[in-house]
Design a protein around this motif. Structure first.
Motif, mmCIF file in Angstrom:
data_model
loop_
_atom_site.group_PDB
_atom_site.id
_atom_site.type_symbol
_atom_site.label_atom_id
_atom_site.label_comp_id
_atom_site.label_asym_id
_atom_site.label_seq_id
_atom_site.Cartn_x
_atom_site.Cartn_y
_atom_site.Cartn_z
ATOM 1 N N LEU A 217 23.527 -9.619 11.460
ATOM 2 C CA LEU A 217 23.538 -11.133 11.414
ATOM 3 C C LEU A 217 23.047 -11.963 12.629
ATOM 4 C CD1 LEU A 217 25.128 -13.384 10.054
ATOM 5 C CD2 LEU A 217 26.863 -13.346 11.658
ATOM 6 N N ALA A 218 22.796 -11.282 13.667
ATOM 7 C CA ALA A 218 22.209 -11.865 14.947
ATOM 8 C C ALA A 218 20.563 -11.801 14.749
ATOM 9 C CB ALA A 218 22.499 -11.285 16.083
ATOM 10 N N VAL A 219 20.156 -10.852 14.133
ATOM 11 C CA VAL A 219 18.667 -10.841 13.916
ATOM 12 C C VAL A 219 18.264 -11.916 12.911
ATOM 13 C CG1 VAL A 219 16.930 -9.169 12.629
ATOM 14 C CG2 VAL A 219 18.547 -8.275 14.230
ATOM 15 N N LYS A 220 19.167 -11.836 11.701
ATOM 16 C CA LYS A 220 18.756 -13.000 10.836
ATOM 17 C C LYS A 220 18.856 -14.279 11.307
ATOM 18 C CE LYS A 220 20.134 -10.348 6.455
ATOM 19 N NZ LYS A 220 20.842 -10.107 5.459
ATOM 20 N N GLU A 221 19.990 -14.797 12.357
ATOM 21 C CA GLU A 221 20.094 -15.707 12.712
ATOM 22 C C GLU A 221 19.093 -16.033 13.539
ATOM 23 O OE1 GLU A 221 23.709 -18.228 15.385
ATOM 24 O OE2 GLU A 221 23.850 -15.953 14.759
ATOM 25 N N VAL A 222 18.579 -15.274 14.454
ATOM 26 C CA VAL A 222 17.480 -15.306 15.374
ATOM 27 C C VAL A 222 16.193 -15.828 14.696
ATOM 28 C CG1 VAL A 222 15.897 -14.661 17.051
ATOM 29 C CG2 VAL A 222 18.260 -14.107 17.366
ATOM 30 N N ALA A 223 15.894 -14.984 13.610
ATOM 31 C CA ALA A 223 14.713 -15.396 12.629
ATOM 32 C C ALA A 223 14.762 -16.787 12.015
ATOM 33 C CB ALA A 223 14.572 -14.267 11.564
ATOM 34 N N LEU A 224 16.091 -17.168 11.452
ATOM 35 C CA LEU A 224 16.218 -18.387 11.045
ATOM 36 C C LEU A 224 15.937 -19.537 12.164
ATOM 37 C CD1 LEU A 224 16.799 -20.173 8.585
ATOM 38 C CD2 LEU A 224 19.134 -20.122 9.275
ATOM 39 N N LEU A 225 16.426 -19.493 13.484
ATOM 40 C CA LEU A 225 16.199 -20.069 14.241
ATOM 41 C C LEU A 225 14.765 -20.512 14.673
ATOM 42 C CD1 LEU A 225 17.636 -21.979 16.311
ATOM 43 C CD2 LEU A 225 18.013 -20.297 17.874
ATOM 44 N N ILE B 294 20.503 -11.217 20.711
ATOM 45 C CA ILE B 294 20.195 -10.019 20.063
ATOM 46 C C ILE B 294 20.391 -8.735 20.823
ATOM 47 C CG2 ILE B 294 18.435 -8.787 19.103
ATOM 48 C CD1 ILE B 294 17.178 -11.441 17.955
ATOM 49 N N GLY B 295 20.309 -9.092 22.130
ATOM 50 C CA GLY B 295 20.280 -7.769 23.230
ATOM 51 C C GLY B 295 21.906 -7.427 23.358
ATOM 52 N N LYS B 296 22.657 -8.427 23.438
ATOM 53 C CA LYS B 296 24.237 -8.358 23.297
ATOM 54 C C LYS B 296 24.518 -7.761 22.250
ATOM 55 C CE LYS B 296 25.455 -12.093 26.294
ATOM 56 N NZ LYS B 296 26.267 -13.320 26.359
ATOM 57 N N ALA C 147 26.342 -3.761 21.905
ATOM 58 C CA ALA C 147 27.579 -3.463 21.426
ATOM 59 C C ALA C 147 27.408 -2.522 19.968
ATOM 60 C CB ALA C 147 28.347 -4.973 20.600
ATOM 61 N N LEU C 148 26.464 -2.649 19.444
ATOM 62 C CA LEU C 148 26.245 -1.842 18.432
ATOM 63 C C LEU C 148 26.104 -0.247 19.035
ATOM 64 C CD1 LEU C 148 25.505 -1.205 15.585
ATOM 65 C CD2 LEU C 148 23.123 -1.642 16.024
ATOM 66 N N ASN C 149 25.419 -0.201 20.117
ATOM 67 C CA ASN C 149 25.105 1.037 20.740
ATOM 68 C C ASN C 149 26.438 1.657 21.192
ATOM 69 O OD1 ASN C 149 22.486 1.068 20.358
ATOM 70 N ND2 ASN C 149 21.832 0.253 22.342
ATOM 71 N N ALA C 150 27.285 0.919 21.789
ATOM 72 C CA ALA C 150 28.575 1.203 22.536
ATOM 73 C C ALA C 150 29.487 1.750 20.977
ATOM 74 C CB ALA C 150 29.299 0.293 22.849
ATOM 75 N N ALA C 151 29.299 1.003 19.950
ATOM 76 C CA ALA C 151 30.330 1.458 18.665
ATOM 77 C C ALA C 151 29.554 2.904 18.235
ATOM 78 C CB ALA C 151 29.986 0.238 17.632
ATOM 79 N N ASP D 169 35.661 1.339 11.906
ATOM 80 C CA ASP D 169 35.470 -0.016 11.552
ATOM 81 C C ASP D 169 34.812 -0.692 12.498
ATOM 82 O OD1 ASP D 169 37.014 0.507 9.253
ATOM 83 O OD2 ASP D 169 39.042 -0.007 10.113
ATOM 84 N N ASP D 170 35.031 -0.207 13.822
ATOM 85 C CA ASP D 170 34.339 -0.822 14.836
ATOM 86 C C ASP D 170 32.676 -0.727 14.864
ATOM 87 O OD1 ASP D 170 36.588 -1.840 15.885
ATOM 88 O OD2 ASP D 170 36.938 0.068 17.474
ATOM 89 N N LEU D 171 32.392 0.302 14.272
ATOM 90 C CA LEU D 171 30.824 0.620 14.220
ATOM 91 C C LEU D 171 30.417 -0.264 13.235
ATOM 92 C CD1 LEU D 171 28.484 2.253 14.777
ATOM 93 C CD2 LEU D 171 29.016 4.147 13.175
ATOM 94 N N GLU D 172 31.169 -0.356 11.939
ATOM 95 C CA GLU D 172 30.427 -1.274 10.855
ATOM 96 C C GLU D 172 30.460 -2.793 11.363
ATOM 97 O OE1 GLU D 172 33.114 -0.527 7.596
ATOM 98 O OE2 GLU D 172 32.180 1.616 7.117
ATOM 99 N N ASN D 173 31.523 -3.166 12.182
ATOM 100 C CA ASN D 173 31.520 -4.570 12.568
ATOM 101 C C ASN D 173 30.509 -4.813 13.346
ATOM 102 O OD1 ASN D 173 32.774 -7.207 12.862
ATOM 103 N ND2 ASN D 173 33.549 -6.519 14.897
ATOM 104 N N ALA D 174 30.208 -3.734 14.543
ATOM 105 C CA ALA D 174 28.995 -3.980 15.333
ATOM 106 C C ALA D 174 27.617 -3.936 14.532
ATOM 107 C CB ALA D 174 28.907 -2.851 16.357
ATOM 108 N N GLN D 175 27.566 -3.191 13.633
ATOM 109 C CA GLN D 175 26.279 -3.189 12.536
ATOM 110 C C GLN D 175 26.110 -4.598 12.039
ATOM 111 O OE1 GLN D 175 26.784 0.164 10.288
ATOM 112 N NE2 GLN D 175 25.924 1.745 11.765
ATOM 113 N N ARG D 176 27.267 -4.953 11.422
ATOM 114 C CA ARG D 176 27.142 -6.225 10.728
ATOM 115 C C ARG D 176 26.691 -7.600 11.639
ATOM 116 N NH1 ARG D 176 30.457 -10.454 10.660
ATOM 117 N NH2 ARG D 176 31.811 -9.060 11.852
ATOM 118 N N GLU D 177 27.435 -7.388 12.827
ATOM 119 C CA GLU D 177 26.920 -8.686 13.807
ATOM 120 C C GLU D 177 25.500 -8.286 14.380
ATOM 121 O OE1 GLU D 177 29.826 -8.388 17.162
ATOM 122 O OE2 GLU D 177 31.523 -9.238 15.984
#
Length: 422
Positions: free
Chosen positions: A199-207, A152-154, A158-162, A188-196
């Motif tokens: 997804l990372a937050v949801k993936e961590v919650a599911l895990l 999630i940190g990564k 990436a989102l902050n950089a975008a 487009d890079d910002l939208e991609n970072a937001q999406r990732e």
């Protein structure tokens, strides 16, 4: 003149004996005449039959408390006489002998069951394995938590950089320093970072949810195994058989060191602190019986209070089985299987006219009696009610104080009136 002497001087006068037997016979005849013949002549002349007083029983009608009861024979049994059974298959070792006095909780016997002890050891080993597995799972969850935090940190970096790149391109696009293509690429890079990141937050919650489920599953497995081990421990502990009551040891069901199966009887213990009496009551009284009825028990000339505590729901051999419990404890002189006479009180009434029980209830059918007045027994219609061991209730036809013949009425031959002679 010569006289010839006679023998008168030699004669002796013989005294005449009285016949006393004749006098006695005459006296007896006179007595019999006046005691038997004269009364019979008097009766014959009066036209009435007669009954001798010595051949009948007479009682007065009384008023008071009427108790309807029955008398039954009973057998003394201990109120508590548990039989102990083998909890498992094995070899029995008795620690007592028949007749020994034991107290509550005292060891009586033990069962050697290698099968049960081996099964307990196996289940304990499985319990240890499940505990270790649960602890390993918890450690693995902690390790995965670190990886998820890094992931999630990564995504956050990436989102902050975008976002920074998008701000820079927005400024450059306004100043026409950045081309439109570069601006669109940054967007487009910002939208991609937001999406990732999402997804990372949801993936961590599911895990994390999956980890919780795995931990819960392991914990339930451990809990189930703990229940199995606890039950086996209880069974192993029950191999040491202890007395459930204070009393004496009864008969031993098997020989020492014999093999026994599960639920096989081993021995019995008799609690001598409280006794009951098993009684068999005629079925014609079955409808009158009720729990809690008072009773009296006769023992060695003494009467003890009791209470009817059990009634069998079925009739066997024309009798209903019941149990009477002594209200007193520690009664001396009682023995197991001792025979006693008991009296069960079925009904109590006050201010009731009654007579002592006698054969008049059978011979007269309870429809009439003979009332005695001035040496004459007069037939009188009556109505009887309840009957007890020693009393008969009078519903109508008689008054208090009247003298009534309570013996067999067949001697009166259903005559309207009969004289009573001495």
């Amino acid at each position: 003149m010569t006289y010839i002497s006679d023998t008168s001087a030699q004669d002796t006068q013989i005294e005449k004996k009285r016949n006393y037997k004749l006098y006695i016979a005459i006296a007896v005849g006179i007595v019999i005449f006046f005691t038997l013949i004269v009364p019979q002549l008097s009766i014959w002349m009066s036209g009435k039959s007669a009954v001798r007083l010595e051949n009948i029983r007479i009682a007065e009608v009384q008023k008071g408390q009427f108790i309807r009861d029955i008398s039954v024979q009973g057998r003394v049994v201990a109120a508590k006489r548990p039989t102990l059974y083998s909890p498992a298959q094995g070899t029995v070792t008795y620690l007592v002998t028949p007749g020994d006095t034991v107290s509550l909780g005292e060891p009586l016997a033990s069962i050697d069951s290698p099968e049960l002890t081996s099964l307990l050891a196996q289940e304990k080993s499985e319990l240890t394995r499940l505990k270790t597995q649960l602890e390993r799972e918890k450690i693995q969850v902690k390790k995965q938590d670190l990886e998820q935090e890094n992931y999630i940190g990564k995504a956050q970096v990436a989102l902050n950089a975008a976002k920074r790149e998008m701000r820079r391109n927005e400024e450059g696009h306004k100043n026409q320093v950045v081309s439109d293509i570069d601006f669109q690429k940054a967007k487009d890079d910002l939208e991609n970072a937001q999406r990732e990141y999402r997804l990372a937050v949801k993936e961590v919650a599911l895990l994390k949810e999956s980890q919780k489920f795995e931990i819960k599953t392991r914990a339930l497995e451990l809990e189930a195994q703990q229940v199995i081990v606890s039950e086996l421990q209880r069974q192993v502990a029950s191999l040491s058989i202890v007395s459930p009551v204070s009393g004496i040891v009864g008969n031993l069901a098997v020989e020492q060191k014999n093999s026994v199966t599960k639920n096989q009887p081993l021995l019995s213990v008799v609690d001598l602190s409280q006794y009951e009496v098993e009684v068999n009551i005629p079925e014609n009284y079955a409808d009158d019986l009720a729990l809690g009825m008072s009773a009296e028990l006769m023992l060695n000339g003494n009467t003890y209070k009791g209470e009817l505590i059990a009634i069998s729901p079925e009739i066997v051999g024309g009798q209903v089985e019941g149990k009477i419990r002594f209200k007193e404890k520690n009664i001396k002189g009682l023995r197991q299987n001792q025979r006693l006479t008991s009296r069960v009180v079925l009904e109590e009434k006050n201010d009731v006219y009654y007579l002592p029980r006698g054969q008049f209830t059978e011979s007269g059918g309870g429809r009439f009696v003979y009332v005695v007045e001035d040496d004459v027994a007069v037939k009188k219609s009556i109505k009887l009610g309840s009957k007890s061991l020693g009393q008969v209730e009078v519903i109508s036809g008689l008054a208090m104080g009247e003298k009534v013949v309570i013996s067999d009425l067949d001697v009166f031959k259903e005559a309207g009136s009969v004289r009573i002679v001495q």
